[in-house]
Design an enzyme around this catalytic site. Structure first.
Site: not given
Length: 435
Positions: A214, A349, A380
């Site tokens: 991320s 996501d 995610h």
């Protein structure tokens, strides 16, 4: 004395009434099932990741040697096709039956007085190539080595013969006080560079696998692209679920599509808690760039953009939010990366809008060292696998990263010595190269 019942007092239920009640119940059940099917995305098929790459000998070898990239990703049947549930389960539980790897915490004093920390985990066996290889890992926003998904990945990597170094984002550990009026930001690479430099000095023969999750994906790609010397002794890089451009993502985070505005609010609330836990260091030091008005605006902030504008951009002296997002996004540096690069995203996501995925796809179409893998499901940082209900302890994401790294190491092992990854000069503690 019994009452007499007159014929007109008897009321009978029409025979069509029970059938109507049954019809209403069936309609209610059908409605619930419809929304379950829609919300859980049960009709969505499973499929292999959509792979974008240039046809080169290395890429053909990688896809052959890491078959999980070309096989169907099968999430748990009942809930795994919902990006929201994948994301929520990752966010709430992290992982299933998470291990507890034993590591050593390292402290690095930065030039501005900040104290960076990372945790070092030795391998649990020899690597299959016999080489000394270290995974340098950058977690997601506000995360650190104690998060369940990091612990699961580290344990899996250790068992495959990798040493692991995990950065603890500045200010993310509740028991570590800040020693300067600064904390982690979206694209600051200083702490990650210091960790990499420390690893290179401590293990002169080690080669590096760079991994970012991320926000950490943005940091590692920016770090590698900022200076070519940062790519020395790096075998490859893997980035999972990053958004590539904060400026382009800014608009999408204000939309209610995929409940992105709600996620924005929840992440902002978490960031407020982290900042306020270090209020004395960030607002009380003489060298602090923060004012009382900034603290007041922090309390009322309901989005990450408001926090970035009022607090985060000031740590590095950016004049505007646009400048902050431009300077700290890896989209302006990622094209400078020349080592093998695997970019992984998920179509469902809820945090990364599909419009942002043109960035990695275009990059993979142009650059021979890049592979872009886009899964249909996974949310995610979820990527849970399983049959029907219960997920497996290891996720598809864990297996892909290690599988890709193994393939890269085997390729490197069989290259002529003159073409192998070279050992370069060791960086100083602040990330700059020594001469």
């Amino acid at each position: 004395m019994s009452a007499l019942v007159e014929p007109g007092d008897v009321h009978t239920i029409a025979p069509e009434m029970p059938a109507m009640f049954e019809g209403m119940k069936l309609a209610a059940v059908a409605t619930v099932l419809y929304f379950l099917v829609r919300c859980l995305n049960l009709k969505s098929p499973t499929a292999p990741p959509d792979i974008t790459y240039r046809d080169t000998p290395l890429n053909r070898y990688l896809l052959k040697s890491c078959p999980i990239l070309t096989k169907e990703y099968e999430p748990p049947l009942l809930w795994g096709k919902s990006g929201h549930l994948q994301t929520a389960l990752y966010g709430k539980l992290g992982r299933v039956s998470s291990p507890n790897p034993c590591g050593v915490r390292k402290y690095l004093l930065m030039q501005d007085g900040a104290t960076a920390t990372f945790d070092l985990f030795e391998s649990l066996g020899d690597h299959r190539t016999g080489d000394d290889i270290t995974m340098v890992i950058c977690p997601g926003i506000g995360n650190h080595s104690e998060k369940h998904y990091i612990r699961t990945f580290v344990n899996h990597s250790q068992r495959q013969g990798y040493r692991c170094a995990v950065l603890n984002h500045l200010g993310s550990l509740p028991n570590i006080e800040l020693t300067s009026p600064r904390m982690f930001t979206y694209g600051c690479t200083w702490e990650f560079a210091a960790m990499v430099g420390s690893i290179k000095r401590a293990f002169p023969q080690t080669l590096l696998i760079v991994v970012g999750f991320s926000l950490g994906g943005n940091i590692v790609c920016k770090f590698l692209g900022e200076n070519r010397i940062n790519q020395e002794r790096v075998l490859c890089c893997v980035s999972v679920c990053q958004g590539y451009s904060a400026l382009r993502a800014q608009k999408t985070f204000l939309q209610w599509d995929q409940c992105r505005r709600l996620y924005n609010f929840l992440m902002a609330d978490n960031m407020k808690k982290i900042i306020l836990s270090h209020r004395g260091s960030l607002f009380g030091m003489n060298s602090s760039k923060m004012e009382d008005a900034d603290l007041s605006r922090l309390y009322t902030a309901t989005s990450l953009m408001q926090i970035d504008d009022n607090i985060m951009r000031k740590f590095h002296g950016h004049d505007t939010l646009k400048e902050y997002y431009e300077k700290e996004s890896c989209v302006h540096y990622i094209h400078n990366i020349n080592v093998p690069l695997l970019l992984v995203n998920s179509s469902d996501d809820p945090l990364v809008h599909r419009s942002l995925l043109t960035i990695p796809r275009t990059l993979a179409e142009k650059k021979q060292n890049v592979i872009f893998a886009l899964t249909l499901h996974g949310g995610h940082l979820g990527f849970f696998e399983g049959a029907v209900l219960f997920p497996q302890p290891l996720t598809w994401m864990d297996k892909v990263i290690v599988g890709y790294a193994n393939a890269i190491c085997q390729w490197e092992r069989h290259r002529p010595p003159c073409l192998r990854t070279r050992r370069g000069p060791c960086p100083q503690a602040d990330g700059t190269p020594s001469l």
